[in-house]
Design a protein around this motif. Sequence first.
Motif, PDB file in Angstrom:
ATOM      1  N   ASP A  68       0.884  -1.167   0.000  1.00 59.71           N
ATOM      2  CA  ASP A  68       0.000   0.000   0.000  1.00 59.71           C
ATOM      3  C   ASP A  68       0.919   1.213   0.000  1.00 59.71           C
ATOM      4  O   ASP A  68       1.417   1.637   1.037  1.00 59.71           O
ATOM      5  CB  ASP A  68      -0.912  -0.005   1.218  1.00 59.71           C
ATOM      6  CG  ASP A  68      -1.949   1.116   1.175  1.00 59.71           C
ATOM      7  OD1 ASP A  68      -2.047   1.798   0.127  1.00 59.71           O
ATOM      8  OD2 ASP A  68      -2.658   1.309   2.177  1.00 59.71           O
ATOM      9  N   SER A 335      -6.236   3.630  -5.965  1.00 58.44           N
ATOM     10  CA  SER A 335      -5.612   3.685  -4.645  1.00 58.44           C
ATOM     11  C   SER A 335      -4.132   3.368  -4.804  1.00 58.44           C
ATOM     12  O   SER A 335      -3.633   3.195  -5.916  1.00 58.44           O
ATOM     13  CB  SER A 335      -6.271   2.686  -3.676  1.00 58.44           C
ATOM     14  OG  SER A 335      -5.829   1.354  -3.950  1.00 58.44           O
ATOM     15  N   ARG A 337      -2.744   0.632  -3.646  1.00 57.19           N
ATOM     16  CA  ARG A 337      -2.576  -0.817  -3.498  1.00 57.19           C
ATOM     17  C   ARG A 337      -1.867  -1.414  -4.711  1.00 57.19           C
ATOM     18  O   ARG A 337      -2.172  -1.072  -5.863  1.00 57.19           O
ATOM     19  CB  ARG A 337      -3.935  -1.496  -3.335  1.00 57.19           C
ATOM     20  CG  ARG A 337      -4.741  -1.017  -2.141  1.00 57.19           C
ATOM     21  CD  ARG A 337      -4.343  -1.725  -0.870  1.00 57.19           C
ATOM     22  NE  ARG A 337      -5.098  -1.213   0.274  1.00 57.19           N
ATOM     23  CZ  ARG A 337      -4.972  -1.674   1.516  1.00 57.19           C
ATOM     24  NH1 ARG A 337      -4.141  -2.675   1.760  1.00 57.19           N
ATOM     25  NH2 ARG A 337      -5.667  -1.146   2.497  1.00 57.19           N
ATOM     26  N   SER A 363      -9.366  -0.473   0.131  1.00 59.02           N
ATOM     27  CA  SER A 363      -9.228   0.986   0.092  1.00 59.02           C
ATOM     28  C   SER A 363     -10.504   1.667  -0.366  1.00 59.02           C
ATOM     29  O   SER A 363     -10.536   2.887  -0.480  1.00 59.02           O
ATOM     30  CB  SER A 363      -8.064   1.359  -0.845  1.00 59.02           C
ATOM     31  OG  SER A 363      -6.843   0.933  -0.314  1.00 59.02           O
TER      32      SER A 363
END
Length: 364
Positions: A68, A335, A337, A363
């Motif tokens: 992340d 996001s 990720r 997310s």
Amino acid sequence: MLKDGGAASTPDDWLLARKGSRWWYDIQPSLHPVQLQKATPTAQEQAVIERARTLFANRPAKAIALMDGAKVLYQEYKAPADDDSYLSGFSMGKTVTAMAVGQALCDGKLKMETAASELMPELNGKALGKATVRDLLRMASGGAEPNADSSVWTPAQFQAWKTGELNLVDLVSDDRVAKAARGVFSEYKPGEHFSYKQTDPFVLGIMVSRATGITADQWMQAKVLDPMGVALPGIYQQDRAKNGLADSGFRMHMEDWMRFALWVKQSSKETGCFGEFVRASATTQIANDANRAARKAGTLFDGYGYLTWTDSTMAPNTSWAVGWGGQRIGWDNNSDRMVVVFSNAENWMPDIYGLAKDWNSLSK
């Protein structure tokens, strides 16, 4: 390339090879290596990580990470892979090449409309010479169709590559490769037809070198490897004339592949030319064959960006660097990720796409 029950596969001695030919480039660690951060997962993240751990234990995987942003929530290896391994990204190198092209565009060395023949007189009068940077980034050069594994060299040329006797300029300017592919009714023109193959990134790599006046290895070091904060040695494959193997030439440590993933993600959020290029690379610029059964590559992707796969049928709103035999970097477009995986076989990648979908959903 090897096949395992009809699926692409790669043995450990290909995937984890540390040594290369003496004329290949030794990647130099950046003066400012990027630090990745080991982080403690939340309960929701841990549930997905447990799924990943089970998959990893029961599939022909060698390395995996769930990220992340700069936070590494899960990372694991399977012997003989470890922290010291050089991992071949195979065709994930195409996405690395895309970033090098983007840097040349943003430095004003190239234009999207630059035709290959403008920088490669070897292609004058040949169909491939009419392809522009934009066409080549989208795998739409209109050049001759590839072999089943997307390569364009003959067995003899592949052997010549291994012994250092093949020059990549000679390969792509060969009439066999540089001629137009033929559709049902006529020859394809540049920009008309998506066809995944070595040719297009090879030509782009040569064009970047000639436009910048810098060898491919030095441009890659200065404009991709240093900015991404590469921390460890690696290898970039090239011919004796220093034309880079722009479709698949990178062998790096797992954490440096993770640094590349992070750099692409961070760059996609920047304003200005390069940020715009990276965002465009992660969105569909040309459609894959509408008939999924007829697709020669990217069966589970409906689109292609700039040397990057898009429109995953299993993981919505993602983009992917894809390598032969199960090498993947997956970015969530909404996001920070990311999923990074290296494997000996392709046939379990749907599990990775499903894992990415669940990882990204945390997310939302």
